[in-house]
Scaffold this active site. Sequence first.
Site, PDB file in Angstrom:
ATOM      1  N   ALA A  54       1.567  -4.441 -15.681  1.00  0.00           N
ATOM      2  CA  ALA A  54       0.292  -5.340 -16.175  1.00  0.00           C
ATOM      3  C   ALA A  54       0.034  -5.280 -18.187  1.00  0.00           C
ATOM      4  CB  ALA A  54      -0.708  -5.327 -15.050  1.00  0.00           C
ATOM      5  N   GLU A  71      10.000  -3.192  -6.630  1.00  0.00           N
ATOM      6  CA  GLU A  71      10.442  -4.685  -6.535  1.00  0.00           C
ATOM      7  C   GLU A  71       9.627  -5.844  -7.069  1.00  0.00           C
ATOM      8  OE1 GLU A  71       7.892  -2.416  -3.898  1.00  0.00           O
ATOM      9  OE2 GLU A  71      10.415  -1.292  -3.231  1.00  0.00           O
ATOM     10  N   ASN A 121       7.574 -14.461  -9.172  1.00  0.00           N
ATOM     11  CA  ASN A 121       7.060 -13.981 -10.421  1.00  0.00           C
ATOM     12  C   ASN A 121       8.404 -14.166 -11.682  1.00  0.00           C
ATOM     13  OD1 ASN A 121       5.856 -12.109 -12.830  1.00  0.00           O
ATOM     14  ND2 ASN A 121       4.948 -11.093 -11.427  1.00  0.00           N
ATOM     15  N   TYR A 176      11.727  -7.481 -16.570  1.00  0.00           N
ATOM     16  CA  TYR A 176      13.225  -6.411 -15.645  1.00  0.00           C
ATOM     17  C   TYR A 176      14.628  -6.304 -16.401  1.00  0.00           C
ATOM     18  CZ  TYR A 176       8.510  -5.710 -13.207  1.00  0.00           C
ATOM     19  OH  TYR A 176       7.512  -4.784 -13.237  1.00  0.00           O
TER      20      TYR A 176
END
Length: 163
Positions: free
Chosen positions: A89, A122, A127, A134
């Site tokens: 985050a 995961e 999102n 990623y």
Amino acid sequence: MAVRFPETPRSPPPALSIRRMVPPDLPQVMVLERLAFKHPWSAELFQRELQHDWSTILLALPAAAADPTVHGFIIFWLVHDELHVLNVAAHPDHRRQGIARRLLLEAFAQGRGRGARLATLEVRRTNFAALALYRELGFRQVGIRPNYYTDEGEDAVLMNLDL
Ligand SMILES: CC(C)(COP(=O)(O)OP(=O)(O)OC[C@H]1O[C@@H](n2cnc3c(N)ncnc32)[C@H](O)[C@@H]1OP(=O)(O)O)[C@@H](O)C(=O)NCCC(=O)NCCS
């Protein structure tokens, strides 16, 4: 002639240091956890992670020691040759400044140093910011786990990266 729009200047990346979380960091970490996630982890879950040998929580903090605001964190497990990213985050006021990328790259470096060869994670199918992050780092989709997130019945995208 092509019309050129001025680019919105981005604020410069903050000077940050990265270190492992320790128990007194918990209140500041919970502030970010609640800002970043609709379904935040409890403080107890963080405390449990701090006790597991296989779990590491890294924090990105302002280099200015007087400011205790946690700008970012990453939680990962190292089991055999696999580094599993549980969560990452960045503070909403400091997004798109490379904080999450830095934390992930630091986790990969630490994982490689401890024998990890594969990173796994995961992520919620919707999102899009995390998926873009990623993918930018080289993760590839290897599967879908239907209804993995029971809070909203959302699918998980499974992703891997060779370290
Ligand atoms: C996802 C999240 C961690 C990204 O953190 P961040 O520090 O803003 O990300 P970075 O600045 O390191 O971004 C690195 C790259 O990822 C991609 N990216 C990150 N956020 C993006 C967004 N909102 N839209 C599109 N691409 C994005 C971009 O390629 C970006 O590079 P660029 O800024 O040079 O274009 C952050 O949005 C966040 O905390 N979200 C809430 C918590 C969450 O969902 N965590 C993931 C759980 S799996």
